[in-house]
Design a protein around this motif. Structure first.
Motif, PDB file in Angstrom:
ATOM      1  N   UNK A 157       0.822  -1.211   0.000  1.00 47.94           N
ATOM      2  CA  UNK A 157       0.000   0.000   0.000  1.00 47.94           C
ATOM      3  C   UNK A 157       0.862   1.269   0.000  1.00 47.94           C
ATOM      4  N   UNK A 158       2.125   1.149   0.472  1.00 43.58           N
ATOM      5  CA  UNK A 158       3.034   2.304   0.455  1.00 43.58           C
ATOM      6  C   UNK A 158       3.247   2.820  -0.974  1.00 43.58           C
ATOM      7  N   UNK A 159       3.162   1.909  -1.953  1.00 47.97           N
ATOM      8  CA  UNK A 159       3.389   2.309  -3.345  1.00 47.97           C
ATOM      9  C   UNK A 159       2.329   3.288  -3.835  1.00 47.97           C
ATOM     10  N   UNK A 160       1.131   3.253  -3.239  1.00 46.59           N
ATOM     11  CA  UNK A 160       0.061   4.165  -3.646  1.00 46.59           C
ATOM     12  C   UNK A 160       0.404   5.616  -3.355  1.00 46.59           C
ATOM     13  N   UNK A 161       1.297   5.826  -2.394  1.00 45.14           N
ATOM     14  CA  UNK A 161       1.725   7.190  -2.075  1.00 45.14           C
ATOM     15  C   UNK A 161       3.020   7.547  -2.783  1.00 45.14           C
ATOM     16  N   UNK A 162       3.904   6.561  -2.915  1.00 45.05           N
ATOM     17  CA  UNK A 162       5.244   6.840  -3.451  1.00 45.05           C
ATOM     18  C   UNK A 162       5.209   7.131  -4.951  1.00 45.05           C
ATOM     19  N   UNK A 163       4.552   6.268  -5.740  1.00 45.68           N
ATOM     20  CA  UNK A 163       4.587   6.401  -7.200  1.00 45.68           C
ATOM     21  C   UNK A 163       3.941   7.697  -7.691  1.00 45.68           C
ATOM     22  N   UNK A 165       3.728  10.520  -6.124  1.00 42.59           N
ATOM     23  CA  UNK A 165       4.619  11.628  -5.727  1.00 42.59           C
ATOM     24  C   UNK A 165       5.778  11.757  -6.706  1.00 42.59           C
ATOM     25  N   UNK A 166       6.385  10.623  -7.079  1.00 41.66           N
ATOM     26  CA  UNK A 166       7.483  10.659  -8.044  1.00 41.66           C
ATOM     27  C   UNK A 166       7.010  11.139  -9.417  1.00 41.66           C
ATOM     28  N   UNK A 167       5.839  10.671  -9.851  1.00 42.09           N
ATOM     29  CA  UNK A 167       5.296  11.079 -11.150  1.00 42.09           C
ATOM     30  C   UNK A 167       5.050  12.580 -11.193  1.00 42.09           C
ATOM     31  N   UNK A 168       4.534  13.138 -10.124  1.00 40.88           N
ATOM     32  CA  UNK A 168       4.260  14.581 -10.062  1.00 40.88           C
ATOM     33  C   UNK A 168       5.550  15.388 -10.180  1.00 40.88           C
ATOM     34  N   UNK A 169       6.624  14.931  -9.501  1.00 40.92           N
ATOM     35  CA  UNK A 169       7.914  15.627  -9.560  1.00 40.92           C
ATOM     36  C   UNK A 169       8.454  15.632 -10.994  1.00 40.92           C
ATOM     37  N   UNK A 170       8.388  14.476 -11.659  1.00 40.44           N
ATOM     38  CA  UNK A 170       8.919  14.350 -13.019  1.00 40.44           C
ATOM     39  C   UNK A 170       8.138  15.225 -14.001  1.00 40.44           C
TER      40      UNK A 170
END
Length: 577
Positions: A157-163, A165-170
């Motif tokens: 479930x941690x991936x639901x927050x991590x991915x 966030x990374x996509x938004x930065x890119x």
């Protein structure tokens, strides 16, 4: 990018192989953490040395397969991307070769050089990174998520927050970088232009002692490039720390929540180790994609600039059906009928209703004040530009219907600013007729009054010539350019103020020798110097793009005020008589 798709298509077989190698490599990478988890949970915990050795052997074999596929993928990726870059450069070069002076002036030589070299290189690097990173990154990311879910669904479930966030930065960073990289390429154009001007104009700079001024001008262009590059660098520098922050925070979260799951007997240590490895693989895939996306804005801008060149059609349109030399009905006959030439967007045409005839065995001269359109008129004959109205015929055939090779063989042009290519004197003289013998070269040099100085040079015909002919004087360049035209032996000779750098004595000897050599050919001379054209069979007087008089020197002196004014500005009444 449409441009990239067009030039990638011929290499579809190699790309398929690259994808397969990347797929095997990525699957091997994804499989290794699972084997490692099995060793920890089944081999180490149970003390089963046989299982550890067997599984370790499998891991070694998988690792070797991974390394072999990685080497193969990188090799074929590099080879394919370099080939695509080669094809792009060749396509740009071929298109520029077809341009008339109008299109070259539209882009500018410095920009065309940048687009052929730097811009193509950026597209080439994007292609390489696509093959090496973007093929494996999605597989790694999706495969990592699947394998992480297999280890522990709750921790995933941690991936639901991590991915996200990374996509938004890119996405945010790439969106801001695109216009900055367009400015970077434009500033590279400027630096190339200033540098080119300073190298070509070094004598003028030294003569006017403008070294400091030119240093300041180059410093300004160079600093502007540095400033915009720093702006792009600052955006790039923000991306990696932001991505690393998310990666490190997510690693801490995995260890924290994974430790709690182990304590509650919800998962084993090996599973958490494997999950952490898959999380790192997912993060690495996203970081690889991030690095790739950092290159996309600049490469996209460069691809647009390259596409702009490839999409530009020359104003000199090739004939629908090439007419060969054998179709020329009257060899050497040149006629301009009602010719007009107008630059795009210009209020007035450069040439207006110009008509003239030049016949074999005759010397036809064109004279006029500066800016009257003399050089433009001459450029219409070999189709350096096309007339916007009227017709230009060579041998009785419209030049727009002639095969370019046939037209080039029939017309020999000596331009106003003679250009020599890097090589030797012989290679320059043979530029129009590679099969010419040394005897023919020496004969042409003798006619052009260039034999003496060539013989005095070390190597003679093999004496080196620098790019542009900068290691010989202006007069020597003109005589070598005239000799080059003589070697070709065309039906029509076009001399565009080609004697301006010669002294009067050399000019007289050269014209006398030319008259004997070109007795059966058509000679059309553009000149500012009256002494060069006063003995011509026919003199055409241009004024503001119009023909205002035609006749011999004697006839025009008595009937044409424009010609008389030009003559008396150079000669006295007695000399002009």
């Amino acid at each position: 990018m449409r441009l990239l798709r067009t030039y990638v298509r011929p290499y579809s077989g190699a790309i398929t192989l690259i994808v397969l190698l990347q797929l095997v490599q990525t699957l091997a990478t994804l499989y290794l953490p699972t084997l490692n988890a099995d060793i920890i949970d089944k081999g180490v915990v149970k003390g089963d040395a046989g299982y550890i050795l067997t599984t370790g052997g499998v891991m070694l074999a998988v690792t070797l397969a991974q390394v072999a596929c990685a080497i193969g993928a990188v090799y074929y990726s590099a080879r394919t991307s370099m080939a695509i870059g080669r094809d792009l450069r060749a396509a740009v070069f071929d298109r520029v070769q077809s341009f008339s002076a109008r299109e070259v002036g539209q882009f500018g030589a410095p920009s065309l050089i940048t687009r052929t070299t730097n811009d193509v290189q950026q597209v080439q690097m994007l292609t390489l990174m696509t093959f090496t990173l973007m093929v494996s990154a999605p597989i790694m990311c999706v495969g990592g998520i699947v394998m992480a879910l297999e280890q522990d669904v709750q921790l995933s479930a941690l991936l639901l927050a991590v991915i996200p966030a990374l996509a938004a930065i890119v996405v945010l960073t790439v969106w801001r970088m695109r216009p900055v990289f367009r400015r970077v390429q434009e500033h590279i154009d400027t630096v190339n232009r200033v540098l080119r001007e300073q190298i070509a104009g070094i004598r003028v700079i030294r003569a006017f002692v403008r070294d400091d001024h030119e240093r300041k001008r180059f410093r300004g262009a160079n600093t502007a490039l540095m400033d915009v590059s720093l702006h792009a660098g600052r955006l790039m520098s923000v991306m990696f720390p932001a991505v690393m922050l998310v990666v490190n925070v997510s690693s801490i979260a995995v260890v924290w929540f994974g430790g709690q799951r182990i304590e509650d007997n919800g998962m084993q240590v090996g599973a958490m180790t494997a999950f952490l490895s898959y999380l790192m693989q997912i993060m690495m895939a996203i970081m690889m994609a991030t690095f790739m996306f950092m290159m996309v804005p600049r490469a996209e801008v460069c691809a647009e600039r390259v596409q702009e060149v490839l999409a530009t059609d020359s104003s000199v349109v090739p004939p629908a059906a090439d007419t060969a030399v054998s179709a020329l009905r009257r060899r050497g006959h040149l006629e301009l009928s009602g010719v007009e030439f107008r630059y795009p967007g210009a209020e007035e045409p450069v040439l207006k209703d110009v008509s003239l005839v030049a016949r074999p065995g005759e010397i036809t001269a064109v004279i006029g004040s500066t800016g009257s359109g003399k050089s433009t008129l001459l450029s219409l004959v070999p189709r350096l530009s096309d007339a916007t109205a009227g017709t230009v015929t060579v041998g009785g055939v419209d030049v727009r219907e002639l095969d370019p090779a046939a037209l080039g063989g029939a017309v020999g042009l000596v331009p106003q600013k003679p250009y020599l290519f890097s090589g030797t004197i012989a290679s320059n003289l043979r530029y129009g007729r590679p099969e010419a013998t040394d005897e023919e070269l020496w004969h042409a040099l003798e006619i052009a009054q260039a034999r003496d100085f060539v013989e005095s040079m070390e190597g003679g015909l093999d004496a080196p010539i620098a790019q542009g002919g900068t290691n010989v004087s202006g007069g020597q360049r003109q005589r070598l350019a005239i000799a080059r035209a003589l070697v070709r032996k065309p039906d029509i000779y076009l001399f565009d103020d080609s004697f301006s750098a010669l002294d009067y004595a050399t000019d007289a000897r050269l014209r006398a020798a030319l008259a004997r050599e070109t007795g059966e050919a058509t000679v059309l001379i553009v000149a500012q110097r009256v002494s060069t054209i006063r003995d011509a069979d026919r003199i055409v007087v241009l004024d503001e793009g119009r023909v205002v008089g035609t006749g011999t020197h004697t006839e025009l002196m008595g009937t044409n005020p424009t010609y008389r004014e030009i003559v008396l500005s150079q000669l006295t009444e007695e000399e002009a008589a």
